[in-house]
Scaffold this active site. Structure first.
Site, PDB file in Angstrom:
ATOM      1  N   PRO A 119       0.835  -1.205   0.000  1.00 34.76           N
ATOM      2  CA  PRO A 119       0.000   0.000   0.000  1.00 34.76           C
ATOM      3  C   PRO A 119       0.869   1.255   0.000  1.00 34.76           C
ATOM      4  O   PRO A 119       1.805   1.350   0.786  1.00 34.76           O
ATOM      5  CB  PRO A 119      -0.781  -0.120   1.319  1.00 34.76           C
ATOM      6  CG  PRO A 119       0.018  -1.067   2.171  1.00 34.76           C
ATOM      7  CD  PRO A 119       0.704  -1.995   1.227  1.00 34.76           C
TER       8      PRO A 119
ATOM      9  N   GLN B 105      -6.995  -0.952   1.198  1.00 39.67           N
ATOM     10  CA  GLN B 105      -6.487  -0.755   2.562  1.00 39.67           C
ATOM     11  C   GLN B 105      -7.306   0.346   3.237  1.00 39.67           C
ATOM     12  O   GLN B 105      -7.388   1.473   2.746  1.00 39.67           O
ATOM     13  CB  GLN B 105      -5.007  -0.356   2.579  1.00 39.67           C
ATOM     14  CG  GLN B 105      -4.498  -0.355   4.024  1.00 39.67           C
ATOM     15  CD  GLN B 105      -3.081   0.162   4.198  1.00 39.67           C
ATOM     16  OE1 GLN B 105      -2.787   1.299   3.838  1.00 39.67           O
ATOM     17  NE2 GLN B 105      -2.214  -0.661   4.740  1.00 39.67           N
TER      18      GLN B 105
ATOM     19  N   TYR C 275      -0.665   4.690  12.774  1.00 45.41           N
ATOM     20  CA  TYR C 275      -1.999   5.290  12.632  1.00 45.41           C
ATOM     21  C   TYR C 275      -2.927   4.796  13.760  1.00 45.41           C
ATOM     22  O   TYR C 275      -2.487   4.077  14.652  1.00 45.41           O
ATOM     23  CB  TYR C 275      -2.540   5.013  11.223  1.00 45.41           C
ATOM     24  CG  TYR C 275      -1.675   5.691  10.178  1.00 45.41           C
ATOM     25  CD1 TYR C 275      -1.726   7.080   9.995  1.00 45.41           C
ATOM     26  CD2 TYR C 275      -0.742   4.976   9.431  1.00 45.41           C
ATOM     27  CE1 TYR C 275      -0.887   7.718   9.079  1.00 45.41           C
ATOM     28  CE2 TYR C 275       0.098   5.609   8.510  1.00 45.41           C
ATOM     29  CZ  TYR C 275       0.012   6.977   8.346  1.00 45.41           C
ATOM     30  OH  TYR C 275       0.847   7.619   7.452  1.00 45.41           O
TER      31      TYR C 275
ATOM     32  N   GLY D 290       7.229  -2.164  -2.037  1.00 45.74           N
ATOM     33  CA  GLY D 290       6.865  -0.746  -2.137  1.00 45.74           C
ATOM     34  C   GLY D 290       7.776  -0.018  -3.110  1.00 45.74           C
ATOM     35  O   GLY D 290       7.484   0.058  -4.315  1.00 45.74           O
TER      36      GLY D 290
HETATM   37  C1  LIG Z   1       5.031   6.841  -1.018  1.00 46.26           C
HETATM   38  C2  LIG Z   1       4.717   5.798   0.017  1.00 46.26           C
HETATM   39  C3  LIG Z   1       3.464   5.779   0.600  1.00 46.26           C
HETATM   40  C4  LIG Z   1       3.133   4.805   1.560  1.00 46.26           C
HETATM   41  N1  LIG Z   1       1.849   4.747   2.028  1.00 46.26           N
HETATM   42  C5  LIG Z   1       1.466   3.693   2.789  1.00 46.26           C
HETATM   43  C6  LIG Z   1       0.083   3.478   3.085  1.00 46.26           C
HETATM   44  O1  LIG Z   1      -0.811   4.194   2.629  1.00 46.26           O
HETATM   45  N2  LIG Z   1      -0.224   2.426   3.880  1.00 46.26           N
HETATM   46  C7  LIG Z   1       0.736   1.579   4.394  1.00 46.26           C
HETATM   47  O2  LIG Z   1       0.415   0.640   5.124  1.00 46.26           O
HETATM   48  N3  LIG Z   1       2.049   1.747   4.091  1.00 46.26           N
HETATM   49  C8  LIG Z   1       2.426   2.761   3.285  1.00 46.26           C
HETATM   50  N4  LIG Z   1       3.741   2.878   2.902  1.00 46.26           N
HETATM   51  C9  LIG Z   1       4.731   1.879   3.364  1.00 46.26           C
HETATM   52  C10 LIG Z   1       4.914   0.755   2.332  1.00 46.26           C
HETATM   53  O3  LIG Z   1       3.720  -0.005   2.190  1.00 46.26           O
HETATM   54  C11 LIG Z   1       6.049  -0.212   2.748  1.00 46.26           C
HETATM   55  O4  LIG Z   1       5.719  -0.764   3.996  1.00 46.26           O
HETATM   56  C12 LIG Z   1       7.413   0.474   2.845  1.00 46.26           C
HETATM   57  O5  LIG Z   1       7.670   1.266   1.695  1.00 46.26           O
HETATM   58  C13 LIG Z   1       8.534  -0.555   3.005  1.00 46.26           C
HETATM   59  O6  LIG Z   1       8.530  -1.460   1.906  1.00 46.26           O
HETATM   60  P1  LIG Z   1       9.629  -1.360   0.716  1.00 46.26           P
HETATM   61  O7  LIG Z   1      10.976  -1.601   1.335  1.00 46.26           O
HETATM   62  O8  LIG Z   1       9.279  -2.440  -0.259  1.00 46.26           O
HETATM   63  O9  LIG Z   1       9.507   0.002   0.109  1.00 46.26           O
HETATM   64  C14 LIG Z   1       4.105   3.852   1.961  1.00 46.26           C
HETATM   65  C15 LIG Z   1       5.384   3.899   1.387  1.00 46.26           C
HETATM   66  C16 LIG Z   1       5.688   4.840   0.414  1.00 46.26           C
HETATM   67  C17 LIG Z   1       7.054   4.811  -0.231  1.00 46.26           C
END
Ligand SMILES: Cc1cc2nc3c(=O)[nH]c(=O)nc-3n(C[C@H](O)[C@H](O)[C@H](O)COP(=O)(O)O)c2cc1C
Length: 373
Positions: free
Chosen positions: A29, A107, A187, A330
């Protein structure tokens, strides 16, 4: 030149509760604050989500969507699932994702004390009147310190549960394959789970089970109303957007209590987020087990791991050693919306460029970045 990896374990099909997925790769997400001011999703958002589906991801988890027109909205231009127009906007997106053979889960997120933009109400609510650590995030349209929240009354808590339930009904109407209750990243629901933001002395405060009670109640309520085949997952984390070093003080005991409660509530899967850190950093417990592996064992539910899962070696190890069943990506997905196809073809992955999300995280900024490179 990378070798062909069509046999990578992340490319094997799997079942996420009632959902059969083509592979183990899930879009994490990601809030993009690109909806209309009234929370209606746009065509640009439909293009954005459809691109991941066309790129081979088995499941897309949407950005955090606000579930009620009270205190839940966290950011201006965040999408909602409250009005008939919201439902219609999301319907376009679920149709586009389904047309590419992927599944999509909404989500649902209540921002609580971390709200930094909510046109519906003044002020914020939280388990206790504790000012959040850190400051609002400029890339999501905020600046300066967070307001001190008001302690939620029991009536507020009932309203929160009702809001999640109504949004889940709207998710069904919009054609989603399920919802993911956002109990992670600092949150509202995570503010209840976290010791220092929850100083309540009623049944929602004190022990780990009491602090996780609201998340479990939200899940149980949605499950009661969910139609067959609709998955109700839940995302939890130790780290938070405003505190990446926090860890559950009870370690493995806390993981077991939380995982068992959520399984009893009827959750279809558990998703363990790793905000600002790698999975290896946040999942390791002192006894050598991992949060994701233990959650999987205790709950008997499929578990999604997160945090740097675009690295094929780490991804393979996590699945092979049964630390998790699925992997949410992400930053790596932003850089490679076709990551599953690249993995299958043995193509190199592009690295994430922070400029994609600067000065803000909107889709417009990323599209300008794409035109410039
Ligand atoms: C731009 C952005 C927005 C995010 N928004 C959310 C969100 O709305 N809900 C959520 O649970 N995590 C959010 N995250 C966290 C990501 O889901 C993820 O947990 C985090 O980027 C780590 O994973 P990665 O190493 O693959 O990037 C966001 C991350 C980024 C980069």
């Amino acid at each position: 030149m990378t070798a062909l990896l069509p046999n990578h374990p992340a490319l094997r099909p799997g079942s996420l509760g009632p959902l059969d997925l083509t592979n183990r790769l899930v879009v994490a997400p990601m809030t993009r604050v690109s909806a209309r001011p009234d929370g209606v999703p746009t065509e640009a958002m439909a293009d954005y989500y459809a691109e991941f589906a066309a790129g081979g991801f088995g499941l897309v988890v949407t950005e955090g969507i606000y579930p009620d027109a009270q205190f839940s909205q966290g950011y201006l231009n965040q999408p909602g699932l409250v009005t008939a127009e919201h439902v219609e906007g999301w319907r376009t997106i679920t149709d586009r994702v389904h047309a590419q053979g992927a599944r999509v889960v909404a989500q649902l997120m209540h921002a609580g004390a971390l709200s930094q933009g909510n046109p519906h109400r003044d002020g914020t609510i939280a388990p206790s009147a504790v000012p959040p650590l850190g400051e609002m995030m400029p890339a999501y349209g905020g600046s300066g310190p967070f307001a001190t929240p008001r302690e939620a009354t029991l009536a507020d808590i009932v309203g929160v549960v009702e809001g999640f339930a109504a949004a889940a009904r709207n998710a069904v109407a919009a054609g989603f394959d399920g919802v993911e209750v956002h109990g992670a990243n600092g949150y509202l629901l995570d503010q209840f789970i976290t010791e220092y933001t929850n100083q309540r002395t009623d049944r929602y405060g004190g022990s780990t089970a009491n602090r996780a009670r609201l998340t479990a109640e939200v899940v149980a309520r949605i499950v009661t109303e969910a139609p067959g085949g609709f998955v109700v997952g839940v995302r939890v984390s130790q780290t938070k957007v405003n505190d990446v070093v926090y860890r559950w003080s009870g370690g493995a005991d806390d993981v077991s209590v939380i995982a068992a409660l959520l399984a009893d509530a009827g959750a279809g899967y558990l998703h363990v987020a790793s905000e600002g850190r790698s999975w290896f950093d946040t999942a390791r417990l002192s006894d050598g087990t991992t949060v994701t592996g233990l959650a999987r064992e205790v709950s008997s539910l499929p578990v999604i791991a997160n945090g740097g899962m675009h690295d094929p070696d780490q991804a393979g190890r996590v699945l092979d050693a049964e630390h998790a069943d699925f992997l949410a990506v992400g930053h790596g997905a932003l850089a490679n919306p076709d990551l599953p196809r690249r993995l299958a073809a043995g193509l190199d992955l592009a690295s994430f460029d922070p400029a994609m999300l600067r000065p803000d995280v909107t889709l417009k900024t990323t599209s300008r970045w794409r035109q410039a490179v």
